[in-house]
Design a protein around this motif. Structure first.
Motif, PDB file in Angstrom:
ATOM      1  N   GLY A   1       0.824  -1.206   0.000  1.00 20.79           N
ATOM      2  CA  GLY A   1       0.000   0.000   0.000  1.00 20.79           C
ATOM      3  C   GLY A   1       0.856   1.252   0.000  1.00 20.79           C
ATOM      4  N   GLY A   2       0.272   2.327   0.420  1.00 24.32           N
ATOM      5  CA  GLY A   2       1.013   3.592   0.456  1.00 24.32           C
ATOM      6  C   GLY A   2       0.512   4.437   1.600  1.00 24.32           C
ATOM      7  N   GLY A   3       0.581   5.752   1.417  1.00 23.26           N
ATOM      8  CA  GLY A   3       0.100   6.648   2.455  1.00 23.26           C
ATOM      9  C   GLY A   3       1.077   7.770   2.724  1.00 23.26           C
ATOM     10  N   ALA A   4       1.010   8.275   3.935  1.00 21.70           N
ATOM     11  CA  ALA A   4       1.882   9.387   4.324  1.00 21.70           C
ATOM     12  C   ALA A   4       1.998   9.387   5.833  1.00 21.70           C
ATOM     13  CB  ALA A   4       1.298  10.712   3.838  1.00 21.70           C
ATOM     14  N   ARG A   5       2.990  10.080   6.323  1.00 22.01           N
ATOM     15  CA  ARG A   5       3.136  10.243   7.770  1.00 22.01           C
ATOM     16  C   ARG A   5       3.576  11.663   8.060  1.00 22.01           C
ATOM     17  NH1 ARG A   5       7.917   6.290   9.552  1.00 22.01           N
ATOM     18  NH2 ARG A   5       6.750   6.648  11.453  1.00 22.01           N
ATOM     19  N   ALA A   6       3.198  12.116   9.225  1.00 25.46           N
ATOM     20  CA  ALA A   6       3.547  13.499   9.576  1.00 25.46           C
ATOM     21  C   ALA A   6       3.592  13.653  11.090  1.00 25.46           C
ATOM     22  CB  ALA A   6       2.508  14.457   8.985  1.00 25.46           C
TER      23      ALA A   6
ATOM     24  N   ARG B   1       4.452   3.441  12.381  1.00 26.92           N
ATOM     25  CA  ARG B   1       4.071   2.996  11.033  1.00 26.92           C
ATOM     26  C   ARG B   1       3.656   1.517  11.041  1.00 26.92           C
ATOM     27  NH1 ARG B   1       1.848   5.560   6.962  1.00 26.92           N
ATOM     28  NH2 ARG B   1       1.879   4.263   5.139  1.00 26.92           N
TER      29      ARG B   1
ATOM     30  N   LEU C   1       1.003  11.329  13.023  1.00 24.24           N
ATOM     31  CA  LEU C   1      -0.121  11.015  12.135  1.00 24.24           C
ATOM     32  C   LEU C   1       0.356  10.022  11.090  1.00 24.24           C
ATOM     33  CD1 LEU C   1      -2.905  11.543  10.693  1.00 24.24           C
ATOM     34  CD2 LEU C   1      -1.772  13.430   9.525  1.00 24.24           C
ATOM     35  N   GLU C   2      -0.407   8.969  10.895  1.00 25.02           N
ATOM     36  CA  GLU C   2      -0.096   7.983   9.863  1.00 25.02           C
ATOM     37  C   GLU C   2      -1.333   7.812   8.981  1.00 25.02           C
ATOM     38  OE1 GLU C   2       2.791   6.484   9.437  1.00 25.02           O
ATOM     39  OE2 GLU C   2       3.827   6.826  11.342  1.00 25.02           O
ATOM     40  N   ILE C   3      -1.141   7.911   7.688  1.00 22.57           N
ATOM     41  CA  ILE C   3      -2.215   7.613   6.742  1.00 22.57           C
ATOM     42  C   ILE C   3      -1.774   6.376   5.966  1.00 22.57           C
ATOM     43  CG2 ILE C   3      -3.553   8.433   4.768  1.00 22.57           C
ATOM     44  CD1 ILE C   3      -3.024  11.284   5.722  1.00 22.57           C
TER      45      ILE C   3
ATOM     46  N   THR D   1      -2.835   3.536   3.011  1.00 23.47           N
ATOM     47  CA  THR D   1      -3.724   3.098   1.937  1.00 23.47           C
ATOM     48  C   THR D   1      -3.379   1.655   1.575  1.00 23.47           C
ATOM     49  OG1 THR D   1      -2.178   4.022   0.315  1.00 23.47           O
ATOM     50  CG2 THR D   1      -4.051   5.386   0.920  1.00 23.47           C
ATOM     51  N   GLY D   2      -4.356   0.926   1.080  1.00 21.25           N
ATOM     52  CA  GLY D   2      -4.132  -0.449   0.636  1.00 21.25           C
ATOM     53  C   GLY D   2      -3.703  -0.483  -0.827  1.00 21.25           C
ATOM     54  N   PRO D   3      -3.380  -1.663  -1.330  1.00 21.10           N
ATOM     55  CA  PRO D   3      -2.936  -1.772  -2.722  1.00 21.10           C
ATOM     56  C   PRO D   3      -3.953  -1.219  -3.728  1.00 21.10           C
ATOM     57  CG  PRO D   3      -2.518  -3.815  -1.550  1.00 21.10           C
ATOM     58  CD  PRO D   3      -3.306  -2.953  -0.624  1.00 21.10           C
TER      59      PRO D   3
ATOM     60  N   LYS E   1      -4.604   2.755  -3.042  1.00 24.49           N
ATOM     61  CA  LYS E   1      -3.433   3.548  -3.439  1.00 24.49           C
ATOM     62  C   LYS E   1      -3.563   4.060  -4.874  1.00 24.49           C
ATOM     63  CE  LYS E   1       1.593   3.116  -3.799  1.00 24.49           C
ATOM     64  NZ  LYS E   1       2.718   2.173  -3.785  1.00 24.49           N
TER      65      LYS E   1
ATOM     66  N   ASP F   1       0.314   8.826  -2.828  1.00 22.82           N
ATOM     67  CA  ASP F   1       1.032   9.284  -1.628  1.00 22.82           C
ATOM     68  C   ASP F   1       1.087  10.811  -1.549  1.00 22.82           C
ATOM     69  OD1 ASP F   1       1.345   6.637  -1.228  1.00 22.82           O
ATOM     70  OD2 ASP F   1       3.515   6.567  -1.555  1.00 22.82           O
TER      71      ASP F   1
ATOM     72  N   CYS G   1      -2.087  11.966  -0.137  1.00 23.00           N
ATOM     73  CA  CYS G   1      -2.094  11.658   1.306  1.00 23.00           C
ATOM     74  C   CYS G   1      -1.273  12.700   2.057  1.00 23.00           C
ATOM     75  CB  CYS G   1      -1.510  10.266   1.553  1.00 23.00           C
ATOM     76  SG  CYS G   1      -2.577   8.929   1.012  1.00 23.00           S
TER      77      CYS G   1
END
Lengths: 116, 130
Positions: A109-114, B42, B71-73, B75-77, B80, B85, B88
């Motif tokens: 998957g993906g995403g972001a962190r802050a 994470r 803060l963590e966001i 997403t799944g495959p 996404k 990203d 996000c």
């Protein structure tokens, strides 16, 4: 920390309210109140009640209003302080603990962190 | 510190409404977790995301650790593809700005709505035409 702040705020409000109300009363006491006492319409106890008791009562009302409004809002998030609440999960699994135990971390998957 | 509710009823309703709107816009599942994430935030967030079950592949998890200010966001495959990203990151920026000002619920609401906007599936017109 919140308790200390609340106590400090209450003390400031009480002190300010008392001073604001007592100073004009004290200044006024030398004239009209003296006349009233001399005329015998107010006893010393009644006079003290009006000059000291009333301002204290008003100050108490102010304190109650300020603290009551704060309490009604509830504890709120303050950045940098310890987090106090139970975990909250909106639109999460029905049985969170069991689901987390059984879960294998998502891959691909993906995403972001802050941070803030 | 005594434990309590993270949000008032009204705040929780606003977050739930934002989640529903984002889901309607995007067709993805949105989930918001607020609590301790531990030292490896994470890894924990990836596990929480997987805990969403079969929906996880097309889900978006927003995990907030107010105590550690993380803060963590996730997403799944599948999700996404709709929510990259970069988007996000924009959502994260929107949230942390309000978090830093002490507005936890407001930041989550706006962040989820931002993510939903970015993940919106464009309406395809004239699909049946040659």
């Amino acid at each position: 920390m919140g308790g200390v702040r609340s106590a400090y705020r209450a003390a400031v409000v009480a002190l300010t309210g008392t001073v604001v109300l007592l100073v004009p009363a004290a200044a006024h006491a030398g004239s009209a109140e003296d006349e009233i006492v001399r005329e015998g319409t107010l006893s010393t106890g009644e006079w003290l009640l009006w000059v000291i008791g009333l301002p204290l009562a008003v100050a108490a009302v102010l304190v109650a209003v300020v603290l009551g409004a704060s309490a009604a809002r509830g504890q709120r998030y303050r950045p940098g302080l310890t987090w106090w609440a139970e975990p909250a999960w909106v639109n999460g699994p029905e049985q969170p603990d069991r689901a987390i135990e059984a879960a294998v971390p998502t891959q691909g998957g993906g995403g972001a962190r802050a941070r803030w | 510190m005594p434990a309590g509710e993270a949000f008032s009823d009204r705040q929780r309703e606003e977050i739930e409404r934002a989640v529903r709107l984002a889901e309607r816009e995007s067709g993805l599942r949105f989930s918001v977790y607020v609590g301790t994430l531990g030292a490896d935030s994470r890894e924990r967030a990836l596990r929480l995301h997987a805990a969403l079950g079969p929906d996880a592949t097309s889900a978006v998890l927003v995990a907030v650790d107010p105590g550690e200010r993380r803060l963590e966001i996730v997403t799944g495959p599948e999700s996404k593809r709709q929510l990259d990203d970069y988007s996000c990151g924009l959502g994260a920026l929107s949230m942390t700005t309000q978090f830093a000002a002490g507005d936890l619920a407001g930041g989550i609401v706006n962040g989820v709505l931002t993510l939903g906007e970015h993940a919106r599936t464009p309406k395809v017109l004239h699909l049946g035409q040659d």
